[in-house]
Design a protein around this motif. Structure first.
Motif, mmCIF file in Angstrom:
data_model
loop_
_atom_site.group_PDB
_atom_site.id
_atom_site.type_symbol
_atom_site.label_atom_id
_atom_site.label_comp_id
_atom_site.label_asym_id
_atom_site.label_seq_id
_atom_site.Cartn_x
_atom_site.Cartn_y
_atom_site.Cartn_z
ATOM 1 N N MET A 1 0.913 -1.156 0.024
ATOM 2 C CA MET A 1 -0.030 0.021 0.033
ATOM 3 C C MET A 1 0.757 1.255 0.113
ATOM 4 O O MET A 1 1.835 1.350 0.891
ATOM 5 C CB MET A 1 -0.945 0.048 1.239
ATOM 6 N N SER A 2 0.699 2.319 -1.021
ATOM 7 C CA SER A 2 1.397 3.605 -0.946
ATOM 8 C C SER A 2 1.011 4.279 0.205
ATOM 9 O O SER A 2 0.199 3.959 0.985
ATOM 10 C CB SER A 2 1.100 4.062 -2.199
ATOM 11 N N ALA A 3 2.068 5.293 0.539
ATOM 12 C CA ALA A 3 1.919 6.183 1.627
ATOM 13 C C ALA A 3 0.550 6.904 1.738
ATOM 14 O O ALA A 3 -0.017 7.121 2.498
ATOM 15 C CB ALA A 3 2.948 7.314 1.488
ATOM 16 N N ILE A 4 0.209 7.242 0.567
ATOM 17 C CA ILE A 4 -1.254 8.190 0.620
ATOM 18 C C ILE A 4 -2.222 7.119 0.479
ATOM 19 O O ILE A 4 -3.298 7.569 1.202
ATOM 20 C CB ILE A 4 -1.419 8.662 -1.018
ATOM 21 N N TYR A 9 -6.890 5.055 3.683
ATOM 22 C CA TYR A 9 -7.340 3.837 4.012
ATOM 23 C C TYR A 9 -7.022 3.055 5.198
ATOM 24 O O TYR A 9 -7.758 2.027 5.797
ATOM 25 C CB TYR A 9 -7.611 2.869 3.026
ATOM 26 N N GLY A 10 -5.935 3.470 5.907
ATOM 27 C CA GLY A 10 -5.272 2.889 7.079
ATOM 28 C C GLY A 10 -6.050 2.961 8.220
ATOM 29 O O GLY A 10 -6.920 3.887 8.408
ATOM 30 N N VAL A 239 4.829 -5.557 -12.163
ATOM 31 C CA VAL A 239 4.630 -3.772 -11.836
ATOM 32 C C VAL A 239 3.396 -3.314 -12.186
ATOM 33 O O VAL A 239 2.523 -3.869 -13.326
ATOM 34 C CB VAL A 239 6.011 -3.358 -12.753
ATOM 35 N N ALA A 240 2.876 -2.507 -11.675
ATOM 36 C CA ALA A 240 1.499 -1.425 -11.844
ATOM 37 C C ALA A 240 1.720 -0.060 -11.431
ATOM 38 O O ALA A 240 2.194 0.222 -10.341
ATOM 39 C CB ALA A 240 0.447 -2.412 -11.223
ATOM 40 N N ALA A 241 1.427 0.677 -12.411
ATOM 41 C CA ALA A 241 1.370 2.039 -12.088
ATOM 42 C C ALA A 241 -0.095 2.565 -12.663
ATOM 43 O O ALA A 241 -0.355 3.212 -13.392
ATOM 44 C CB ALA A 241 2.301 2.882 -13.097
ATOM 45 N N VAL A 242 -1.024 2.089 -11.552
ATOM 46 C CA VAL A 242 -2.362 2.170 -11.785
ATOM 47 C C VAL A 242 -2.753 2.751 -10.543
ATOM 48 O O VAL A 242 -2.112 2.836 -9.432
ATOM 49 C CB VAL A 242 -3.280 1.073 -12.208
ATOM 50 N N GLY A 243 -4.263 3.226 -10.557
ATOM 51 C CA GLY A 243 -4.778 3.529 -9.314
ATOM 52 C C GLY A 243 -4.963 2.861 -8.105
ATOM 53 O O GLY A 243 -5.039 3.300 -7.043
ATOM 54 N N ARG A 262 6.285 -4.637 -7.693
ATOM 55 C CA ARG A 262 6.574 -3.255 -7.315
ATOM 56 C C ARG A 262 5.689 -2.115 -7.858
ATOM 57 O O ARG A 262 4.974 -2.546 -9.170
ATOM 58 C CB ARG A 262 7.893 -3.040 -7.969
ATOM 59 N N SER A 263 5.233 -1.091 -7.069
ATOM 60 C CA SER A 263 4.132 -0.491 -7.738
ATOM 61 C C SER A 263 4.612 1.072 -7.934
ATOM 62 O O SER A 263 5.626 1.432 -7.125
ATOM 63 C CB SER A 263 2.818 -0.255 -6.850
ATOM 64 N N TYR A 264 3.961 1.957 -8.779
ATOM 65 C CA TYR A 264 4.372 3.341 -9.044
ATOM 66 C C TYR A 264 3.092 4.027 -9.012
ATOM 67 O O TYR A 264 2.014 3.436 -8.934
ATOM 68 C CB TYR A 264 4.872 3.456 -10.590
ATOM 69 N N ARG A 265 3.196 5.222 -8.778
ATOM 70 C CA ARG A 265 2.162 6.113 -8.842
ATOM 71 C C ARG A 265 1.447 6.087 -10.176
ATOM 72 O O ARG A 265 1.942 5.737 -11.045
ATOM 73 C CB ARG A 265 2.259 7.829 -8.399
ATOM 74 N N ASP A 266 -0.026 6.311 -9.979
ATOM 75 C CA ASP A 266 -0.946 6.290 -11.445
ATOM 76 C C ASP A 266 -0.275 7.271 -12.343
ATOM 77 O O ASP A 266 0.128 8.185 -11.936
ATOM 78 C CB ASP A 266 -2.207 6.595 -10.844
#
Length: 344
Positions: A1-4, A9-10, A239-243, A262-266
């Motif tokens: 889960m990203s920081a935002i 949602y945390g 990898v995913a750079a999605v919402g 690994r994920s990146y921002r949308d």
């Protein structure tokens, strides 16, 4: 889960404190939303559209499945002889490329001014238009207004930006004539339960349920398609750079894949360093798997000698409310026929 996402949602004490700290900024954002709403009450607040419009959008930031649903709507309209175009704001350069891949015969118009975008669509021969992410773009009239809700992203107590993911209050969904509940890795029962709650809260809207299902594994460079069973027990970099990247990774794992994710921002713009690092990760496993949204950006830059670059295609499967959606599409077709008749 990203920081935002952790903030939005945390349930940890730190996440709750962060939401409280961001509350004043959300109040300012709410004031801006209210001011915008008043602008639509003026006589020239909403402009007529050049062709009948169906709008897809949401009240939450990202991850509800607008792109595959827009592709489904376009294919349904085209199948009965309509000439739809997809009109979108075009965040990043991935969305137009994805639409072009999903519906190569459907024009894709990128324009921040949706009124002008629909006029351009008509000039290119379209007789109806689909607004991708158009729920807040109310300056243009629409025949049908769909609000999409993700089961995985829904929470009753969500806050407005930046303390939460909401672009406007949940109550704004009362404008929608269709609320489409979408799910990726959530169960059908969870989707139906949310649909029932929304039906009680928004009695004017028609409620439908859609599964954003994985369809096949596709080689991004050759187009070779493999069945989903190919993923079973496969060691892959992902990898995913999605919402909502976690939902994509969960879908892969549910199909049996063993992924190093690994994920990146949308809408992340992959640079040479990103591509090189991902190619190394792919070489340490059986390849790299991503979403189509990522593949259209990575494929042109993927090293020829690297391990396979794969994406999982996704389709919209209507699980409930098919007739309600058909009625909404028929309203667009009827407006199209009326416009054609009047023009004649």
């Amino acid at each position: 889960m990203s920081a935002i996402d952790t903030i939005w949602y945390g349930e940890t004490a730190a996440a709750r404190v962060a939401r409280i700290a961001l509350a004043p900024a959300s109040w300012i954002f709410a004031a801006g939303v209210a001011l915008r709403e008043r602008s639509f009450a003026s006589p020239d607040g909403v402009r007529a559209s050049a062709v009948p419009v169906l709008s897809l959008g949401n009240v939450c930031v990202g991850g509800t499945g607008k792109t595959p649903v827009a592709a489904w709507v376009a294919s349904r309209l085209a199948a009965v002889g309509a000439r739809p175009a997809i009109v979108l704001r075009g965040y990043g350069d991935d969305e137009p490329l994805v639409h072009a891949r999903l519906n190569p015969d459907v024009p894709v118009i990128v324009d921040a001014d949706r009124v002008r975008g629909v006029e351009r669509a008509k000039a290119q021969g379209a007789d109806c238009a689909i607004l991708d992410d158009g729920f807040q773009h109310r300056r243009i009239a629409r025949v049908s207004d769909w609000a999409l809700v993700s089961v995985e992203r829904w929470r009753e107590d969500a806050r407005l930006l930046p303390a939460g993911p909401l672009r406007e209050p949940i109550a704004a969904m009362s404008r929608a004539d269709v609320i489409l509940v979408t799910r990726k890795n959530a169960t059908a029962a969870e989707a139906q339960a949310l649909a029932s709650r929304l039906d009680a809260r928004f009695p004017r809207a028609r409620i439908a349920v859609c599964h954003l299902a994985m369809d096949a594994v596709v080689d991004a460079r050759t187009g070779e398609r493999r069945p989903l069973t190919w993923l079973s027990d496969r060691r892959l970099a992902a990898v995913a750079a999605v919402g909502h990247p976690d939902a994509f990774f969960a879908q892969l794992r549910s199909a049996g894949a063993r992924v190093n994710a690994r994920s990146y921002r949308d809408h992340h713009a992959f640079d040479a360093q990103d591509v090189a690092a991902l190619a190394v990760a792919a070489g340490q496993r059986d390849g790299l798997v991503c979403t189509l949204k990522d593949a259209v950006k990575l494929a042109p830059r993927w090293p020829a000698a690297a391990a396979p670059l794969l994406y999982v295609s996704q389709i919209a499967v209507i699980e409930g409310g098919q007739l309600l959606l058909d009625d909404a599409l028929e309203a667009v077709l009827a407006a199209r026929r009326a416009a054609t008749s009047n023009a004649g």
